[in-house]
Scaffold this motif. Structure first.
Motif, PDB file in Angstrom:
ATOM      1  N   LEU A  16       0.823  -1.208   0.000  1.00 39.50           N
ATOM      2  CA  LEU A  16       0.000   0.000   0.000  1.00 39.50           C
ATOM      3  C   LEU A  16       0.863   1.266   0.000  1.00 39.50           C
ATOM      4  CD1 LEU A  16      -2.874   1.188   0.204  1.00 39.50           C
ATOM      5  CD2 LEU A  16      -2.577   1.139   2.672  1.00 39.50           C
ATOM      6  N   VAL A  17       1.818   1.330   0.900  1.00 39.78           N
ATOM      7  CA  VAL A  17       2.685   2.508   0.995  1.00 39.78           C
ATOM      8  C   VAL A  17       3.525   2.663  -0.266  1.00 39.78           C
ATOM      9  CG1 VAL A  17       4.643   3.493   2.255  1.00 39.78           C
ATOM     10  CG2 VAL A  17       2.728   2.506   3.510  1.00 39.78           C
ATOM     11  N   GLY A  18       4.063   1.557  -0.766  1.00 35.65           N
ATOM     12  CA  GLY A  18       4.874   1.616  -1.977  1.00 35.65           C
ATOM     13  C   GLY A  18       4.082   2.056  -3.186  1.00 35.65           C
ATOM     14  N   GLY A  19       2.839   1.604  -3.295  1.00 32.58           N
ATOM     15  CA  GLY A  19       1.990   2.029  -4.406  1.00 32.58           C
ATOM     16  C   GLY A  19       1.693   3.517  -4.361  1.00 32.58           C
ATOM     17  N   ILE A  20       1.416   4.016  -3.168  1.00 33.15           N
ATOM     18  CA  ILE A  20       1.152   5.445  -3.018  1.00 33.15           C
ATOM     19  C   ILE A  20       2.396   6.262  -3.354  1.00 33.15           C
ATOM     20  CG2 ILE A  20       0.650   7.252  -1.319  1.00 33.15           C
ATOM     21  CD1 ILE A  20      -1.208   5.160   0.043  1.00 33.15           C
ATOM     22  N   LEU A  21       3.540   5.842  -2.836  1.00 31.83           N
ATOM     23  CA  LEU A  21       4.773   6.575  -3.105  1.00 31.83           C
ATOM     24  C   LEU A  21       5.208   6.455  -4.568  1.00 31.83           C
ATOM     25  CD1 LEU A  21       6.846   5.830   0.113  1.00 31.83           C
ATOM     26  CD2 LEU A  21       5.646   7.931  -0.508  1.00 31.83           C
ATOM     27  N   GLY A  22       4.959   5.300  -5.185  1.00 33.09           N
ATOM     28  CA  GLY A  22       5.282   5.142  -6.595  1.00 33.09           C
ATOM     29  C   GLY A  22       4.459   6.059  -7.478  1.00 33.09           C
ATOM     30  N   LYS A  41       4.970   6.089 -17.217  1.00 28.48           N
ATOM     31  CA  LYS A  41       3.547   5.763 -17.102  1.00 28.48           C
ATOM     32  C   LYS A  41       3.197   5.556 -15.630  1.00 28.48           C
ATOM     33  CE  LYS A  41       3.600   3.443 -21.536  1.00 28.48           C
ATOM     34  NZ  LYS A  41       3.561   2.158 -22.208  1.00 28.48           N
ATOM     35  N   PRO A  42       1.997   5.947 -15.212  1.00 25.25           N
ATOM     36  CA  PRO A  42       1.639   5.796 -13.796  1.00 25.25           C
ATOM     37  C   PRO A  42       1.555   4.337 -13.351  1.00 25.25           C
ATOM     38  CG  PRO A  42      -0.242   6.573 -15.049  1.00 25.25           C
ATOM     39  CD  PRO A  42       0.945   6.612 -15.965  1.00 25.25           C
ATOM     40  N   PHE A  43       1.124   3.457 -14.242  1.00 29.95           N
ATOM     41  CA  PHE A  43       1.040   2.049 -13.854  1.00 29.95           C
ATOM     42  C   PHE A  43       2.424   1.485 -13.550  1.00 29.95           C
ATOM     43  CE2 PHE A  43       1.218  -2.474 -14.862  1.00 29.95           C
ATOM     44  CZ  PHE A  43       0.264  -2.958 -13.976  1.00 29.95           C
ATOM     45  N   ASN A  44       3.403   1.813 -14.362  1.00 28.59           N
ATOM     46  CA  ASN A  44       4.756   1.294 -14.160  1.00 28.59           C
ATOM     47  C   ASN A  44       5.349   1.770 -12.836  1.00 28.59           C
ATOM     48  OD1 ASN A  44       4.539   0.133 -16.655  1.00 28.59           O
ATOM     49  ND2 ASN A  44       5.852   1.600 -17.691  1.00 28.59           N
ATOM     50  N   SER A  45       5.228   3.051 -12.556  1.00 27.93           N
ATOM     51  CA  SER A  45       5.815   3.567 -11.324  1.00 27.93           C
ATOM     52  C   SER A  45       5.062   3.067 -10.093  1.00 27.93           C
ATOM     53  CB  SER A  45       5.859   5.090 -11.341  1.00 27.93           C
ATOM     54  OG  SER A  45       4.565   5.621 -11.408  1.00 27.93           O
ATOM     55  N   THR A  46       3.740   2.911 -10.198  1.00 26.65           N
ATOM     56  CA  THR A  46       2.960   2.390  -9.076  1.00 26.65           C
ATOM     57  C   THR A  46       3.298   0.930  -8.819  1.00 26.65           C
ATOM     58  OG1 THR A  46       1.177   3.926  -9.595  1.00 26.65           O
ATOM     59  CG2 THR A  46       0.631   2.076  -8.166  1.00 26.65           C
ATOM     60  N   ALA A  47       3.380   0.122  -9.869  1.00 27.94           N
ATOM     61  CA  ALA A  47       3.724  -1.296  -9.705  1.00 27.94           C
ATOM     62  C   ALA A  47       5.130  -1.458  -9.145  1.00 27.94           C
ATOM     63  CB  ALA A  47       3.593  -2.024 -11.038  1.00 27.94           C
ATOM     64  N   TYR A  48       6.068  -0.660  -9.645  1.00 30.61           N
ATOM     65  CA  TYR A  48       7.438  -0.712  -9.136  1.00 30.61           C
ATOM     66  C   TYR A  48       7.473  -0.324  -7.659  1.00 30.61           C
ATOM     67  CZ  TYR A  48      12.463   0.052  -8.830  1.00 30.61           C
ATOM     68  OH  TYR A  48      13.773   0.000  -8.469  1.00 30.61           O
ATOM     69  N   GLY A  49       6.730   0.698  -7.289  1.00 31.48           N
ATOM     70  CA  GLY A  49       6.657   1.110  -5.891  1.00 31.48           C
ATOM     71  C   GLY A  49       6.052   0.040  -5.014  1.00 31.48           C
ATOM     72  N   VAL A  51       6.150  -3.242  -5.513  1.00 30.10           N
ATOM     73  CA  VAL A  51       7.136  -4.322  -5.362  1.00 30.10           C
ATOM     74  C   VAL A  51       8.220  -3.907  -4.372  1.00 30.10           C
ATOM     75  CG1 VAL A  51       8.929  -5.627  -6.556  1.00 30.10           C
ATOM     76  CG2 VAL A  51       6.694  -5.350  -7.610  1.00 30.10           C
ATOM     77  N   MET A  52       8.734  -2.697  -4.528  1.00 27.97           N
ATOM     78  CA  MET A  52       9.778  -2.216  -3.625  1.00 27.97           C
ATOM     79  C   MET A  52       9.257  -2.069  -2.195  1.00 27.97           C
ATOM     80  SD  MET A  52      12.622  -1.986  -5.142  1.00 27.97           S
ATOM     81  CE  MET A  52      12.267  -3.339  -6.226  1.00 27.97           C
ATOM     82  N   GLY A  53       8.025  -1.598  -2.051  1.00 27.03           N
ATOM     83  CA  GLY A  53       7.429  -1.490  -0.725  1.00 27.03           C
ATOM     84  C   GLY A  53       7.271  -2.835  -0.062  1.00 27.03           C
ATOM     85  N   TYR A  54       6.827  -3.832  -0.823  1.00 26.08           N
ATOM     86  CA  TYR A  54       6.698  -5.184  -0.263  1.00 26.08           C
ATOM     87  C   TYR A  54       8.053  -5.715   0.185  1.00 26.08           C
ATOM     88  CZ  TYR A  54       6.074 -10.153   0.249  1.00 26.08           C
ATOM     89  OH  TYR A  54       6.091 -11.418   0.758  1.00 26.08           O
ATOM     90  N   LEU A  55       9.052  -5.545  -0.647  1.00 30.82           N
ATOM     91  CA  LEU A  55      10.383  -6.052  -0.294  1.00 30.82           C
ATOM     92  C   LEU A  55      10.946  -5.340   0.932  1.00 30.82           C
ATOM     93  CD1 LEU A  55      11.970  -6.450  -3.839  1.00 30.82           C
ATOM     94  CD2 LEU A  55      11.145  -8.251  -2.318  1.00 30.82           C
ATOM     95  N   MET A  56      10.728  -4.047   1.025  1.00 27.87           N
ATOM     96  CA  MET A  56      11.250  -3.296   2.171  1.00 27.87           C
ATOM     97  C   MET A  56      10.522  -3.655   3.468  1.00 27.87           C
ATOM     98  SD  MET A  56      13.732  -1.305   1.207  1.00 27.87           S
ATOM     99  CE  MET A  56      13.806   0.007   2.400  1.00 27.87           C
ATOM    100  N   PHE A  57       9.205  -3.742   3.435  1.00 30.42           N
ATOM    101  CA  PHE A  57       8.437  -3.989   4.655  1.00 30.42           C
ATOM    102  C   PHE A  57       8.425  -5.459   5.054  1.00 30.42           C
ATOM    103  CE2 PHE A  57       7.257   0.259   4.081  1.00 30.42           C
ATOM    104  CZ  PHE A  57       6.520   0.713   5.153  1.00 30.42           C
ATOM    105  N   SER A  58       8.560  -6.373   4.099  1.00 35.57           N
ATOM    106  CA  SER A  58       8.520  -7.794   4.444  1.00 35.57           C
ATOM    107  C   SER A  58       9.762  -8.235   5.207  1.00 35.57           C
ATOM    108  CB  SER A  58       8.342  -8.650   3.187  1.00 35.57           C
ATOM    109  OG  SER A  58       9.485  -8.551   2.362  1.00 35.57           O
ATOM    110  N   VAL A  59      10.770  -7.410   5.249  1.00 35.35           N
ATOM    111  CA  VAL A  59      11.961  -7.712   6.037  1.00 35.35           C
ATOM    112  C   VAL A  59      11.593  -7.816   7.515  1.00 35.35           C
ATOM    113  CG1 VAL A  59      14.186  -6.755   6.788  1.00 35.35           C
ATOM    114  CG2 VAL A  59      13.524  -6.640   4.397  1.00 35.35           C
ATOM    115  N   PHE A  60      10.562  -7.109   7.945  1.00 29.87           N
ATOM    116  CA  PHE A  60      10.177  -7.079   9.346  1.00 29.87           C
ATOM    117  C   PHE A  60       9.248  -8.221   9.748  1.00 29.87           C
ATOM    118  CE2 PHE A  60      11.032  -2.655   8.109  1.00 29.87           C
ATOM    119  CZ  PHE A  60      12.122  -2.433   8.943  1.00 29.87           C
ATOM    120  N   GLN A  61       8.867  -9.082   8.798  1.00 27.82           N
ATOM    121  CA  GLN A  61       8.017 -10.218   9.133  1.00 27.82           C
ATOM    122  C   GLN A  61       8.834 -11.276   9.860  1.00 27.82           C
ATOM    123  OE1 GLN A  61       5.338 -11.821   6.212  1.00 27.82           O
ATOM    124  NE2 GLN A  61       5.594 -10.015   4.945  1.00 27.82           N
ATOM    125  N   LYS A  62       8.207 -11.929  10.814  1.00 27.75           N
ATOM    126  CA  LYS A  62       8.882 -12.993  11.539  1.00 27.75           C
ATOM    127  C   LYS A  62       8.947 -14.234  10.675  1.00 27.75           C
ATOM    128  CE  LYS A  62       7.586 -11.546  16.149  1.00 27.75           C
ATOM    129  NZ  LYS A  62       6.913 -11.921  17.396  1.00 27.75           N
TER     130      LYS A  62
END
Length: 70
Positions: A16-22, A41-49, A51-62
């Motif tokens: 969610l955060v990555g999509g908004i920031l993208g 294109k907005p779709f490309n930057s949103t999708a990239y954001g 993916v990057m948001g998931y990778l960054m935040f999933s580091v904190f999952q147990k």
């Protein structure tokens, strides 16, 4: 459904955060020439954001892997 949300809460928040920031990056900075692969294109930057948001935040999952003591 609730177990899924609790288990992957950091990854979902990251998406969610990555999509908004993208999209915000596309909207406010973007690419004026149109030759940029991600920000043209907005779709490309949103999708990239997302993916990057998931990778960054999933580091904190147990991790569910338990170490076995011998």
């Amino acid at each position: 459904m609730m177990n899924f949300l609790v288990k992957y809460k950091f990854g979902l928040v990251g998406i969610l955060v990555g999509g908004i920031l993208g999209y915000a990056y596309y909207h406010f900075i973007g690419c004026t020439t149109g030759s940029c692969a991600i920000t043209s294109k907005p779709f490309n930057s949103t999708a990239y954001g997302m993916v990057m948001g998931y990778l960054m935040f999933s580091v904190f999952q147990k991790s569910k892997i338990k170490e076995e003591h011998v």
